[in-house]
Write an enzyme that holds these catalytic residues in place. Structure first.
Site, short mmCIF file in Angstrom:
data_model
loop_
_atom_site.label_atom_id
_atom_site.label_comp_id
_atom_site.label_asym_id
_atom_site.label_seq_id
_atom_site.Cartn_x
_atom_site.Cartn_y
_atom_site.Cartn_z
N THR A 30 0.87 -1.17 0.00
CA THR A 30 0.00 0.00 0.00
C THR A 30 0.91 1.23 0.00
O THR A 30 2.14 1.09 0.11
CB THR A 30 -0.89 0.05 1.26
OG1 THR A 30 -0.08 0.39 2.38
CG2 THR A 30 -1.60 -1.27 1.52
N ASP A 31 0.33 2.42 -0.10
CA ASP A 31 1.17 3.61 -0.07
C ASP A 31 1.91 3.73 1.27
O ASP A 31 3.06 4.13 1.31
CB ASP A 31 0.31 4.87 -0.30
CG ASP A 31 -0.08 4.98 -1.77
OD1 ASP A 31 0.58 4.30 -2.60
OD2 ASP A 31 -1.03 5.72 -2.08
N CYS A 32 1.22 3.39 2.34
CA CYS A 32 1.87 3.52 3.64
C CYS A 32 2.67 2.28 4.03
O CYS A 32 3.55 2.33 4.88
CB CYS A 32 0.84 3.86 4.72
SG CYS A 32 -0.67 2.91 4.60
N TYR A 33 2.34 1.13 3.42
CA TYR A 33 3.06 -0.12 3.72
C TYR A 33 3.52 -0.76 2.41
O TYR A 33 2.88 -1.69 1.91
CB TYR A 33 2.14 -1.09 4.47
CG TYR A 33 1.76 -0.64 5.86
CD1 TYR A 33 2.71 -0.67 6.89
CD2 TYR A 33 0.47 -0.20 6.15
CE1 TYR A 33 2.36 -0.25 8.16
CE2 TYR A 33 0.13 0.21 7.42
CZ TYR A 33 1.08 0.18 8.43
OH TYR A 33 0.74 0.57 9.68
#
Ligand code: SF4
Ligand code: SF4
Lengths: 398, 147
Positions: free
Chosen positions: A141-144
Site C-alpha cells: 500500500t502507499d503507507c506499507y
C-alpha cells in the site's frame, strides 16, 4: 448465601501472603486436611489450595507482533517455520493456532498421519528461545509498500508474544472407548477395537475447575500458573456451560466449565508448553496450568477437598457414536477407578491410560504453592466470575 | 538366571541356516521368540528373549556372531528420550508387555527395556516423540542397522 462460620476475603488472604503467614496446600493435600479436621477447621487453617493440570489443550495459540519492518509492510499472510499464522488482524500482528499444521504436512494422506510439527511446536520453540523463520507477504500500500519479508527471529525479537488460549482447562472430560471393529486414531489417543482400552484426560482431584465446581472464585482477573509463568483468566472459555449433570457434591459429571486465559510468553518455560503430535489427528499444544483457589469459607473447603473417588467421568464411544455427533453416556467411572489402570465395563476389564500428566500436575500445584508461600504471587480477585448456577449446599454444613 | 532381549538379523546368505536351535542344544539357554519377520531374499529379523546365566548368554551371543548373525541388544536399540517424556501415560494402555507402567506415589511412567518387544505402539502414540527406534521391524529400517 448461607451463613458460614468461616468468612475470609481475597484481601485478607493477600495480606497474609505479603506477611508470609499464609497457609497453602495442594488440592491433593487438602483432601487429608479436611478429612482429619472437618471442613470448618480446615477452612480456618488453610487459606489457599493450589491445583494443576498438564494436558493437550487444543484451542490454544499465540498472538504475536513481529514489529515493523523497513520499509514497512502490512502482512496478509504470515508463516512461522512454514506454519501459517492468521494475519488478518493488522499490519504486523498475527495469531498462530496450536492445531495449524505445516504447509507441506502430508496430514492424513498416508493414514495415520504423524503431524510432526505444527503451531504448538512453534510456540514451544519460541518459548525455548530457539530461532524461528518468519515469512510474511503483503500486497503493498502507499503507507506499507513492502511485499515480502523473510527473517530468522527468536522470541526476544518479537515485540509482543501473548499466549492467548480461547478454551483451556476443561472442568471434566470423557473417558473414551472404541466400540467399533477397527483401531481409531483420535484426539483422545489411539483406541483399539472392541473396547480394548480406554483413555481419559484430566488430572481429577488436582484439576483446577473441579476444585471450584461453581466458579465462586474464578473469573476475569484470576491470576494463574500458565506455561511455567504467570497468566490470567480472562473469562469463560468457548463452549463453557455450568448446566451439566452434577453429582450430590456439585461436581460436574462431564465437560462443563472452561476458561479463556492469557499470559506473556517471554516469562514462560518450554517444559510447560509442549508441542504435541497426535497420530492420525493432528498437532496441538500441551499446556501446564494451575489455579490457586482461596478457601473463603467451609463450603470452599469442602469443594477443594474433593477426591478422585467422588469425581465421575462419562464413558463415551468414539468408534461409532461420537463422530456422528452422538456421544451418549454409556456409563460413569470414578477417577480412582480410572487411575487404577483398569475399569470394569460391560462385564469386562479394560486397560486405562491418561493423556494428561498427573506427575506434572503435582509439580505445577507445588510450584504455585511455593510462589504463594514465598510472597511472590498474590491472588487476583476476579472482576467477574464465570457464569454459574445455584448449589443447594452440603447437608453436613447446614 | 538372567534375561536379555536381542534382535538377530540374518542377512540373505545365512537366512535359512539352522543356528538358533543350537542355543538350546549346545548352551542350554532358554529362548523365547518375541517377534519374527522374514523379508524374502533380503534378511530375516528375530527378536529373541534369552534366559540363562549372564556368561552363558554372552557365549551364546558370541556363537551367533561367529555364524554371521548380526546381534543387537535391544536395550541399546530402544530407548526413551527422557527429556521429551512428560509422564502423561498415553503409552501405558497400549503397551502389550507392561514395559511401560505408572508408578505411585508421583505417577511417573517407568520404561523397562527388558520387557520391551519393540512392537512400536508407544512410538506411534507418544505425542512428544519420546520413544525412540521402536520400529525394528519396519521393512525400510534395514538401512539403519550397522552390519
Ligand atoms: S506417551 Fe510419551 S510422554 Fe507420555 S508417558 Fe509415554 S513416553 Fe512419556
Ligand atoms: S515398543 Fe513400546 S509399546 Fe511395544 S513393548 Fe516396547 S515399550 Fe511396550
Amino acid at each position: 448465601m448461607p451463613d458460614f462460620k468461616v468468612n475470609k476475603t481475597f484481601e485478607e488472604i493477600n495480606e497474609k501472603i505479603k506477611k508470609g503467614t499464609v497457609v497453602v496446600v495442594t488440592a491433593e493435600q487438602m483432601i487429608g486436611v479436611t478429612r482429619e479436621h472437618g471442613p470448618i477447621e480446615a477452612a480456618r487453617k488453610v487459606d489457599v489450595v493450589t491445583t494443576g493440570t498438564f494436558g493437550i489443550m487444543c484451542s490454544s495459540g499465540a498472538l504475536l507482533n513481529f514489529g515493523h519492518t523497513n520499509p514497512r509492510m502490512k502482512a496478509s499472510k504470515v508463516y512461522l517455520n512454514d506454519v501459517e499464522a492468521y494475519a488478518g488482524i493488522a499490519a504486523v500482528d498475527c495469531y498462530i493456532g496450536a492445531t495449524q499444521t505445516r504447509e507441506d504436512d502430508p496430514q492424513n494422506k498416508v493414514f495415520p498421519g504423524r503431524f510432526r510439527y505444527g503451531g504448538g511446536h512453534v510456540i514451544e520453540d519460541l518459548v525455548a528461545g530457539k530461532p524461528v523463520t518468519l515469512k510474511a507477504y503483503g500486497y503493498g500500500t502507499d503507507c506499507y509498500p513492502n511485499r515480502e519479508v523473510e527473517k530468522t527471529m527468536t522470541i526476544h525479537d518479537f515485540r509482543d508474544t501473548l499466549l492467548l488460549n480461547p478454551r483451556n482447562a476443561y472442568q471434566n472430560y470423557n473417558c473414551a472407548i472404541n466400540n467399533s471393529k477397527k483401531t481409531i486414531y483420535t484426539y483422545m489417543g489411539i483406541l483399539r477395537p472392541d473396547c480394548m482400552n480406554a483413555n481419559y484426560s484430566t488430572s481429577g482431584q488436582l484439576s483446577p475447575l473441579l476444585n471450584d465446581p461453581f466458579y465462586r472464585t474464578i473469573g476475569l482477573g484470576t491470576r494463574i500458573f500458565l506455561g511455567g509463568g504467570v497468566g490470567y483468566v480472562i473469562g469463560a472459555g468457548t463452549q463453557h456451560t455450568a448446566h451439566s449433570k452434577r453429582s450430590e457434591n456439585g461436581v460436574v459429571m462431564g465437560g462443563s466449565g472452561t476458561i479463556a486465559v492469557q499470559g506473556d510468553m517471554k516469562q514462560m518455560s518450554a517444559r510447560f508448553l509442549r508441542g504435541a503430535s497426535i497420530t492420525g489427528y493432528g498437532c496441538s499444544l500441551n499446556v501446564g496450568l494451575g489455579i490457586p483457589v482461596p478457601v473463603l469459607n467451609e463450603e470452599m473447603a469442602m469443594f477443594t477437598a474433593v477426591s478422585d473417588e467422588e469425581i465421575f467421568a462419562p464413558i463415551v464411544d468414539y468408534g461409532l457414536e461420537y463422530p456422528q455427533d452422538g456421544g451418549s453416556v454409556l456409563g460413569y467411572v470414578t477417577y480412582s477407578q480410572l487411575r487404577s489402570g483398569e475399569i470394569d465395563f460391560a462385564g469386562r476389564k479394560i486397560a486405562t491410560a491418561s493423556l494428561s500428566s498427573y506427575s506434572a500436575a503435582i509439580e505445577i500445584a507445588n510450584t504455585l504453592k511455593d510462589w504463594i508461600s514465598s510472597g511472590k504471587f498474590l491472588l487476583g480477585k476476579p472482576v467477574e466470575t464465570l457464569p454459574s448456577m445455584d448449589f443447594k449446599g452440603f447437608p453436613n454444613l447446614s | 538366571m538372567n534375561s536379555k532381549n536381542v534382535l538377530l538379523i540374518f542377512k540373505s546368505n545365512i537366512m535359512y541356516k539352522p543356528v538358533i536351535y543350537r542355543l538350546a542344544k549346545d548352551f542350554d539357554l532358554v529362548f523365547n521368540i518375541l517377534e519374527a519377520k522374514i523379508l524374502p531374499r533380503r534378511e530375516g529379523r528375530i527378536l529373541l528373549e534369552l534366559r540363562g546365566p549372564d556368561e552363558i548368554i554372552d557365549q551364546g551371543i558370541k556363537f551367533l556372531q561367529d555364524h554371521h548373525v548380526v546381534v543387537e541388544l535391544l536395550s541399546e536399540k530402544v530407548w526413551r528420550e527422557e527429556d521429551n517424556c512428560v509422564h502423561c501415560g498415553a503409552c501405558v494402555g497400549l503397551c502389550p508387555t507392561a514395559a511401560l507402567s505408572v508408578h505411585e506415589p508421583d505417577r511417573k511412567v517407568a520404561f523397562e527395556v527388558t520387557k520391551c518387544v519393540a512392537c512400536g505402539m508407544c512410538g506411534l502414540v507418544c505425542p512428544f516423540g519420546a520413544m525412540k527406534d521402536i520400529t525394528l521391524f519396519d521393512p525400510f529400517a534395514e538401512g539403519r542397522v550397522n552390519s
